[in-house]
Design a protein around this motif. Sequence first.
Motif, mmCIF file in Angstrom:
data_model
loop_
_atom_site.group_PDB
_atom_site.id
_atom_site.type_symbol
_atom_site.label_atom_id
_atom_site.label_comp_id
_atom_site.label_asym_id
_atom_site.label_seq_id
_atom_site.Cartn_x
_atom_site.Cartn_y
_atom_site.Cartn_z
ATOM 1 N N LEU A 161 0.822 -1.210 0.000
ATOM 2 C CA LEU A 161 0.000 0.000 0.000
ATOM 3 C C LEU A 161 0.859 1.264 0.000
ATOM 4 N N LEU A 162 1.977 1.257 0.729
ATOM 5 C CA LEU A 162 2.875 2.412 0.719
ATOM 6 C C LEU A 162 3.472 2.627 -0.674
ATOM 7 N N LEU A 163 3.827 1.524 -1.353
ATOM 8 C CA LEU A 163 4.360 1.630 -2.716
ATOM 9 C C LEU A 163 3.306 2.169 -3.676
ATOM 10 N N ARG A 164 2.096 1.631 -3.587
ATOM 11 C CA ARG A 164 1.012 2.085 -4.467
ATOM 12 C C ARG A 164 0.701 3.560 -4.262
ATOM 13 N N ALA A 165 0.769 3.991 -3.002
ATOM 14 C CA ALA A 165 0.470 5.390 -2.695
ATOM 15 C C ALA A 165 1.652 6.299 -3.001
ATOM 16 N N GLY A 166 2.799 5.703 -3.275
ATOM 17 C CA GLY A 166 3.989 6.484 -3.571
ATOM 18 C C GLY A 166 4.560 7.205 -2.354
#
Length: 95
Positions: free
Chosen positions: A13-18
């Motif tokens: 989720l952190l990666l997807r949210a950048g």
Amino acid sequence: MNVEEYRQQMELLLLRAGLREEERTNIARFLSGLNMEVRDKVEFLPYRDLAELVQLCIRVEQQLKRKPSSKSYGFHSYPRKDQAQGILCRSKASW
């Protein structure tokens, strides 16, 4: 979800949210979403980084899974000594 699944989900989720945050912010975020029972056990243990915290959480989770719950095996299953004596006294009185 177990600790490892939670860690993977959080990273995804952190990666997807950048989001790129400081490690202490990630640690705080990780702790806030943990199972309360695991969090209560690890929050005062020493760790250097998020990876070490995750490993501690996994070990605590494994320990908690090995311990029988107090609901099924604990002191609530059997009457205390004073309760047992009260039951015995009451049953003698009914003879």
